[in-house]
Design an enzyme around this catalytic site. Structure first.
Site, PDB file in Angstrom:
ATOM      1  N   ARG A 118      27.748  48.045 -31.791  1.00  0.00           N
ATOM      2  CA  ARG A 118      28.330  49.136 -31.156  1.00  0.00           C
ATOM      3  C   ARG A 118      27.298  49.439 -30.255  1.00  0.00           C
ATOM      4  O   ARG A 118      25.878  49.560 -30.372  1.00  0.00           O
ATOM      5  CB  ARG A 118      28.705  50.451 -32.317  1.00  0.00           C
ATOM      6  N   HIS A 175      33.624  43.237 -25.157  1.00  0.00           N
ATOM      7  CA  HIS A 175      33.933  43.536 -26.388  1.00  0.00           C
ATOM      8  C   HIS A 175      35.109  42.492 -27.073  1.00  0.00           C
ATOM      9  O   HIS A 175      36.128  42.556 -27.685  1.00  0.00           O
ATOM     10  CB  HIS A 175      34.699  44.894 -26.703  1.00  0.00           C
TER      11      HIS A 175
HETATM   12  P1  NAP Z   1      29.623  46.357 -43.314  1.00  0.00           P
HETATM   13  O1  NAP Z   1      30.253  45.214 -44.098  1.00  0.00           O
HETATM   14  O2  NAP Z   1      30.159  47.604 -43.593  1.00  0.00           O
HETATM   15  O3  NAP Z   1      28.307  46.023 -43.117  1.00  0.00           O
HETATM   16  C1  NAP Z   1      27.422  46.853 -42.566  1.00  0.00           C
HETATM   17  C2  NAP Z   1      25.921  46.708 -42.842  1.00  0.00           C
HETATM   18  O4  NAP Z   1      25.137  47.661 -42.143  1.00  0.00           O
HETATM   19  C3  NAP Z   1      25.537  46.919 -44.362  1.00  0.00           C
HETATM   20  O5  NAP Z   1      24.987  45.716 -44.874  1.00  0.00           O
HETATM   21  C4  NAP Z   1      24.953  48.005 -44.416  1.00  0.00           C
HETATM   22  O6  NAP Z   1      23.879  48.046 -45.284  1.00  0.00           O
HETATM   23  C5  NAP Z   1      24.353  48.087 -43.089  1.00  0.00           C
HETATM   24  N1  NAP Z   1      23.739  49.485 -42.720  1.00  0.00           N
HETATM   25  C6  NAP Z   1      24.864  50.671 -42.770  1.00  0.00           C
HETATM   26  N2  NAP Z   1      24.037  51.693 -42.265  1.00  0.00           N
HETATM   27  C7  NAP Z   1      22.578  51.408 -42.477  1.00  0.00           C
HETATM   28  C8  NAP Z   1      21.326  51.990 -42.307  1.00  0.00           C
HETATM   29  N3  NAP Z   1      21.414  53.276 -42.184  1.00  0.00           N
HETATM   30  N4  NAP Z   1      20.258  51.529 -42.507  1.00  0.00           N
HETATM   31  C9  NAP Z   1      20.211  50.104 -42.899  1.00  0.00           C
HETATM   32  N5  NAP Z   1      21.579  49.477 -42.988  1.00  0.00           N
HETATM   33  C10 NAP Z   1      22.677  49.895 -42.920  1.00  0.00           C
HETATM   34  O7  NAP Z   1      30.260  45.991 -41.683  1.00  0.00           O
HETATM   35  P2  NAP Z   1      30.735  44.689 -41.045  1.00  0.00           P
HETATM   36  O8  NAP Z   1      32.022  44.336 -41.299  1.00  0.00           O
HETATM   37  O9  NAP Z   1      29.656  43.609 -41.209  1.00  0.00           O
HETATM   38  O10 NAP Z   1      30.723  45.209 -39.547  1.00  0.00           O
HETATM   39  C11 NAP Z   1      29.548  45.622 -38.818  1.00  0.00           C
HETATM   40  C12 NAP Z   1      29.654  46.445 -37.822  1.00  0.00           C
HETATM   41  O11 NAP Z   1      30.117  45.224 -36.533  1.00  0.00           O
HETATM   42  C13 NAP Z   1      31.103  47.213 -37.595  1.00  0.00           C
HETATM   43  O12 NAP Z   1      30.762  48.267 -38.092  1.00  0.00           O
HETATM   44  C14 NAP Z   1      31.587  47.181 -35.925  1.00  0.00           C
HETATM   45  O13 NAP Z   1      30.914  48.199 -35.345  1.00  0.00           O
HETATM   46  C15 NAP Z   1      31.040  45.773 -35.540  1.00  0.00           C
HETATM   47  N6  NAP Z   1      32.259  45.138 -35.003  1.00  0.00           N
HETATM   48  C16 NAP Z   1      32.063  44.615 -33.792  1.00  0.00           C
HETATM   49  C17 NAP Z   1      33.190  43.730 -33.341  1.00  0.00           C
HETATM   50  C18 NAP Z   1      32.931  43.141 -31.968  1.00  0.00           C
HETATM   51  O14 NAP Z   1      33.938  42.284 -31.653  1.00  0.00           O
HETATM   52  N7  NAP Z   1      31.927  43.293 -31.130  1.00  0.00           N
HETATM   53  C19 NAP Z   1      34.046  43.121 -34.099  1.00  0.00           C
HETATM   54  C20 NAP Z   1      33.936  43.602 -35.682  1.00  0.00           C
HETATM   55  C21 NAP Z   1      33.009  44.570 -35.889  1.00  0.00           C
HETATM   56  P3  NAP Z   1      24.507  48.143 -47.080  1.00  0.00           P
HETATM   57  O15 NAP Z   1      24.845  46.491 -47.276  1.00  0.00           O
HETATM   58  O16 NAP Z   1      23.276  48.356 -47.782  1.00  0.00           O
HETATM   59  O17 NAP Z   1      25.504  49.188 -47.187  1.00  0.00           O
END
Ligand code: NAP
Length: 307
Positions: free
Chosen positions: A222, A270
Site C-alpha cells: 500500500r 496497481h
Molecule cells: P495478510 O495475509 O493479512 O498478511 C499480512 C501480513 O502482514 C501478515 O504476515 C502480518 O503479520 C503482517 N503484519 C501486519 N501488521 C504488521 C505489523 N504491525 N508488524 C509486522 N507485520 C505485520 O495479507 P495479504 O493477503 O498477504 O495481503 C497483504 C497486502 O497486500 C494487502 O493488505 C494489500 O494491501 C496488498 N495487496 C496489493 C495488491 C496489489 O495488486 N498491489 C493486491 C492484493 C493485496 P501476522 O502474520 O503476524 O499477522
C-alpha cells in the site's frame, strides 16, 4: 436456503455471477444469490466498496461480509459494518502476486536495466541468487507465497511479520529488532504489509537509511507504507538504486507527482495482482458454506488490528 447478496458493484456482477453460482453448487450450498434481496433478509454479503452500499445497519440478520479484496483498510473504517468481515485469500491473486514480485526482484537482482541501456562487454556477470538477500515485510497469504517462491530460486530470503512465523527456506523475524535485521540485510526489499495504524509510514527516512547502499524497493503493498518525500531523498542520495511502486497514497497517481519522471522509479498502475473470479469464487463459497453450517469464517479480519 441461505440468502447471499452480491454487493460488489453493479459493473462487476456480470463477471462474478457465473463463477459464484458454479462454486456454490460445487460446494453443495443451497444459496439464493442475487443483487436484489431486501436488506433484512440477507444472510451473507459479498462486498467490494461501491456507492450503492455504504450503510450496513439495515442488514440486521447478516452473519458475514465477504470482501472481494485482500486489502481492507478502507472497509474497516466503516463504523456501520459490525458484522464479521472476511478478507479475500484467492489462489489466483496469490499466484499473480508471486509472478509480479519474482519478475521485479529478478529485474533488480540481474541488473537487467543496465543491459537494456548499454551492454558492457567487459562487465562481470550478475551474482547468483544465493548471494542476494531479499527482505519481505509481511508474511501473510501473499508475502509468505512470494518468500517461498524466491527461496526456491535460491535467494537468501528474510521475512518479517507481527507474530513469529516458520517458513521453509525463509529466515523469519518479528518485532522491532526483527525489522532492523531485515532492513539492514535486504538488498531488495518487498512490501506486502496491510495499511494499518501500525504500518502507516513505516518506511521513512530512518528505515531507508538502515538499508544497504544501492538497495532496491518493491512496493505492491500500500502507498501509505512509504513516506514519499523520504523515498525520493533516498533515491536522489544514492541510498536506493531503484523503487518499483504499484500502489500510491493517491490513486491514480496524480500527473504532477515526482514519481512519474524520476529516473529511478518504475510506476505500475496497481496491477501487481487482482482477485480472479474463477479461483476466488471457491473461497467465497467456502465461507458461505461455513455460515450455513454455523462454523467460523476463514480469514476473519481483526478490527482492532485493522487487517
Ligand atoms: P495478510 O495475509 O493479512 O498478511 C499480512 C501480513 O502482514 C501478515 O504476515 C502480518 O503479520 C503482517 N503484519 C501486519 N501488521 C504488521 C505489523 N504491525 N508488524 C509486522 N507485520 C505485520 O495479507 P495479504 O493477503 O498477504 O495481503 C497483504 C497486502 O497486500 C494487502 O493488505 C494489500 O494491501 C496488498 N495487496 C496489493 C495488491 C496489489 O495488486 N498491489 C493486491 C492484493 C493485496 P501476522 O502474520 O503476524 O499477522
Amino acid at each position: 436456503m441461505i440468502k447471499v447478496l452480491f454487493a460488489g458493484g453493479a459493473d462487476r456482477w456480470p463477471t462474478w455471477e457465473a463463477p459464484l453460482r458454479a462454486a456454490l453448487a460445487e460446494a453443495e450450498v443451497q444459496a439464493d444469490l442475487s443483487t436484489q434481496h431486501p436488506p433484512d433478509e440477507v444472510d451473507v454479503i459479498v462486498f467490494a466498496p461501491n456507492p450503492d452500499l455504504t450503510d450496513f445497519r439495515p442488514f440486521t440478520r447478516a452473519r458475514a461480509v465477504l470482501s472481494l479484496w485482500a486489502g481492507v483498510e478502507t472497509i474497516v473504517q466503516n463504523e456501520t459494518l459490525t458484522q464479521p468481515l472476511a478478507r479475500m485469500v484467492d489462489p489466483g491473486l496469490t499466484e499473480g502476486m508471486v509472478e509480479y514480485v519474482t519478475a521485479h526482484v529478478l529485474r533488480h537482482h540481474l541488473g537487467i536495466d543496465a543491459y537494456l541501456r548499454a551492454p558492457d562487454w567487459h562487465g562481470d556477470a550478475p551474482p547468483l541468487a544465493r548471494d542476494r538477500p531479499v527482505g519481505i515485510l509481511g508474511l501473510g497469504a501473499l508475502g509468505a507465497a512470494c518468500a517461498e517462491a524466491l527461496s526456491r530460486l535460491n535467494f537468501e530470503v528474510l521475512g518479517w511479520s507481527r507474530r513469529q512465523k516458520t517458513l521453509v527456506g525463509v529466515s523469519c523475524h518479528a518485532g522491532e529488532d526483527g525489522l532492523i535485521t531485515v532492513l539492514e540485510r535486504a538488498e531488495i526489499l518487498v512490501l506486502l504489509l496491510p495499511l494499518t495504524d501500525e504500518t502507516a509510514d513505516l518506511i521513512d527516512g530512518a528505515a531507508l537509511a538502515r538499508m544497504p547502499r544501492g538497495a532496491a524497493l518493491i512496493n505492491p503493498g500500500r502507498g501509505g507504507l512509504v513516506v514519499d518525500d523520504d523515498l525520493l531523498s533516498a533515491l536522489d542520495g544514492d541510498r536506493l538504486s531503484h523503487a518499483t511502486l504499484d500502489v500510491f497514497r493517491t490513486e491514480p497517481l496524480p500527473q504532477d507527482h515526482p514519481f512519474w519522471d524520476h529516473p529511478r522509479v518504475t510506476v505500475t498502475p496497481h496491477i501487481a495482482s487482482a482477485t480472479r473470479p474463477a479461483t476466488a469464487a471457491g473461497a467465497i463459497a467456502e465461507n458461505v458454506r461455513r455460515v450455513a453450517e454455523g462454523r467460523p469464517l476463514r480469514h476473519l479480519v481483526d478490527r482492532d488490528r485493522g487487517y
